[in-house]
Write a protein that holds these residues in place. Structure first.
Motif, PDB file in Angstrom:
ATOM      1  N   ARG A  71      -3.818 -12.162  -1.126  1.00 29.21           N
ATOM      2  CA  ARG A  71      -3.722 -11.591  -2.230  1.00 29.21           C
ATOM      3  C   ARG A  71      -3.319 -10.121  -1.776  1.00 29.21           C
ATOM      4  O   ARG A  71      -3.482  -9.763  -0.742  1.00 29.21           O
ATOM      5  CB  ARG A  71      -4.886 -11.270  -3.182  1.00 29.21           C
ATOM      6  N   SER A  72      -2.421  -9.502  -2.482  1.00 26.88           N
ATOM      7  CA  SER A  72      -2.185  -7.985  -2.381  1.00 26.88           C
ATOM      8  C   SER A  72      -2.807  -7.353  -3.604  1.00 26.88           C
ATOM      9  O   SER A  72      -2.277  -7.318  -4.639  1.00 26.88           O
ATOM     10  CB  SER A  72      -0.704  -8.098  -2.445  1.00 26.88           C
ATOM     11  N   GLU A 180       5.179 -16.811  -1.480  1.00 23.51           N
ATOM     12  CA  GLU A 180       4.694 -15.231  -0.974  1.00 23.51           C
ATOM     13  C   GLU A 180       4.192 -14.419  -2.219  1.00 23.51           C
ATOM     14  O   GLU A 180       3.262 -13.766  -2.297  1.00 23.51           O
ATOM     15  CB  GLU A 180       5.603 -14.699   0.007  1.00 23.51           C
ATOM     16  N   CYS A 184       0.406 -13.414  -3.904  1.00 19.30           N
ATOM     17  CA  CYS A 184       0.147 -12.026  -3.614  1.00 19.30           C
ATOM     18  C   CYS A 184      -0.892 -11.671  -4.846  1.00 19.30           C
ATOM     19  O   CYS A 184      -1.716 -10.442  -4.936  1.00 19.30           O
ATOM     20  CB  CYS A 184       1.289 -11.058  -3.829  1.00 19.30           C
TER      21      CYS A 184
END
Length: 361
Positions: A71-72, A180, A184
Motif C-alpha cells: 500500500r501507499s 502496482e 497502492c
C-alpha cells in the motif's frame, strides 16, 4: 426518450466530483486493458529492454499480492478521493472501537449491482462457495472502495492501528503496471492463501474486507433491494475459525441505489439467460444503467445517492485449526444474526421504514 442535460452553470466543485468518479470507473473498467496494451507496445518497441526489466520485476514480485500487498499512504490520501467521497456523499461510521492487536474479517454487504465475475479459468478462490470470485471488477462497489482503499472517509482515524485490505480477483494482479496501481490502494488477491496470510499475522492489525455476496446477488441488486445471498457463503467463516480472526459485519446503506437494472424477475427470459450464462461461463451480466457525464438520462455514471457504511461489532471467534461443519454452521448463524441486528439498528437513520427487513437467501 427525453434527455435531461446537465445545466451549464454547474459549480466547479461538482464538476470535480463527477471527474473523480469518471476516473474511478475508467480505472476499473479500462485501465487494465490500457496497461496491458502499453506493456505489449513497449516490448515491441526500441524500449524492449524496459519491458524485459519489468518482466523480471514481475517475476520477483509475483507473490506480493498474496502476502499483504504494497500500500501507499500517499496515494490513499490523494485529494481526488475527497472529491469522489463528496460526489455521493460517502460516510464511514463505527459502532465500537476495534483492538489493533487482533485481525479481522469484514463481511461487506450488499455487493451492489456493479459486478463482473470471471470464470473459474482464472484461479477462483477455493474457499469461496461460488465458482466466481467475491470481488473482481466489482471493486466498483463504491462504499467498499471509498472507505477501505482510500483515506477520504478517515478509516485510519476511526480505527487507529488497523490496515484495511480489500480483496480482488487474483487475475488482475497479473496485469503489468495495473497491479502496482491497485496494490497502492490496499487491494490484495482474493485467493485463500492471501486471506489466510492477512488474518494469521501474530502482530495483528490486519483487516480483510470481503464482499460476501456473489454473482447471484448482483442480479437482484437494484434500488430498494434488501435481499442478500449469504445462506451458502461460509468459506470466510471457516477461515475465521481456522485462524481465530474476529468477524465484523458491515452494511453499506445506499449501495444498491447507485444504479438501475433492467427488470429480470425470477423465471423471466432475461433472468433465465443470465442464469444460464452464469452457470456456463461463471459470468454475471446485470444490465445496469444510471446517468452520463453531461446528461442525467442514461450512462454508466452512478447516481448521486448518499452511502452510509456502518461497521458493526466484532464477533469473538475461538481459533479452531480444524473446524467441523457444526462449528462453521454455528458461527455462520451468529454472523447472520449480528448482520440483521446491525441493519435494524441503523435503518431508520437512512430513512427506511420499520417494516423493511433484510432477506437472506
Amino acid at each position: 426518450m427525453r434527455i435531461e442535460f446537465a445545466p451549464l452553470n454547474v459549480p466547479l466543485r461538482r464538476r470535480l466530483q463527477t471527474a473523480a468518479v469518471v476516473q474511478w470507473i475508467f480505472s476499473f473498467l479500462a485501465l487494465a486493458q490500457c496497461c496491458l496494451a502499453a506493456f505489449v507496445l513497449l516490448a515491441l518497441s526500441d524500449w524492449w529492454m524496459v519491458a524485459l526489466l519489468y518482466a523480471g520485476w514481475l517475476w520477483l514480485d509475483w507473490d506480493t499480492p498474496t502476502n499483504g500487498g504494497r500500500r501507499s499512504q500517499w496515494m490513499r490520501r490523494w485529494s481526488v478521493w475527497e472529491h469522489f467521497r463528496d460526489y455521493f456523499p460517502l460516510t464511514l461510521l463505527k459502532t465500537v472501537d476495534l483492538d489493533p492487536k487482533k485481525n479481522y474479517i469484514f463481511g461487506f454487504h450488499p455487493h451492489g449491482n456493479k459486478h463482473t465475475c470471471t470464470p473459474a479459468l482464472f484461479s477462483p478462490a477455493p474457499w469461496c462457495v461460488s465458482p466466481c470470485m467475491c470481488l473482481s471488477s466489482g471493486v466498483l462497489v463504491a462504499g467498499a472502495f471509498g472507505n477501505f482503499c482510500t483515506e477520504a472517509t478517515g478509516f485510519s482515524h476511526l480505527f487507529p492501528g488497523l490496515k484495511p485490505h480489500l480483496l480482488m480477483l487474483p487475475f488482475w494482479f497479473r496485469v503489468p503496471f495495473f497491479r502496482e496501481y491497485i496494490m497502492c490502494g490496499g487491494l490484495v488477491s482474493s485467493s485463500k492463501s492471501s486471506l489466510s496470510y492477512l488474518v494469521s499475522r501474530p502482530e495483528g492489525g490486519n483487516v480483510a474486507v470481503v464482499a460476501v455476496g456473489g454473482a447471484s446477488e448482483a442480479l437482484d441488486a437494484r434500488p430498494g433491494a434488501l435481499t442478500l445471498q449469504v445462506q451458502n457463503r461460509k468459506g470466510f467463516i471457516k477461515l475465521a475459525l481456522k485462524h481465530g480472526a474476529q468477524l465484523v459485519p458491515v452494511f453499506s446503506f445506499g449501495e444498491n441505489e447507485l444504479f438501475d437494472q433492467i427488470e429480470n424477475p425470477t423465471g423471466s427470459p432475461l433472468r433465465r439467460l443470465q442464469n444460464r450464462l452464469q452457470s456456463i461461463m461463471g459470468i454475471a451480466m446485470p444490465l445496469f444503467h444510471a446517468r452520463g457525464v453531461f446528461q442525467y438520462s442514461f450512462g454508466l455514471i452512478p447516481y448521486r445517492k448518499p452511502i452510509r457504511t456502518i461497521v458493526g461489532k466484532p464477533i469473538p471467534v475461538v481459533q479452531t485449526p480444524s473446524p467441523s461443519s457444526e462449528d462453521i454452521e454455528s458461527l455462520h448463524k451468529v454472523y447472520l444474526q449480528n448482520l440483521a441486528e446491525l441493519f435494524e439498528q441503523h435503518k431508520r437513520s437512512y430513512g427506511l421504514a420499520d417494516d423493511q427487513h433484510l432477506a437472506f437467501i
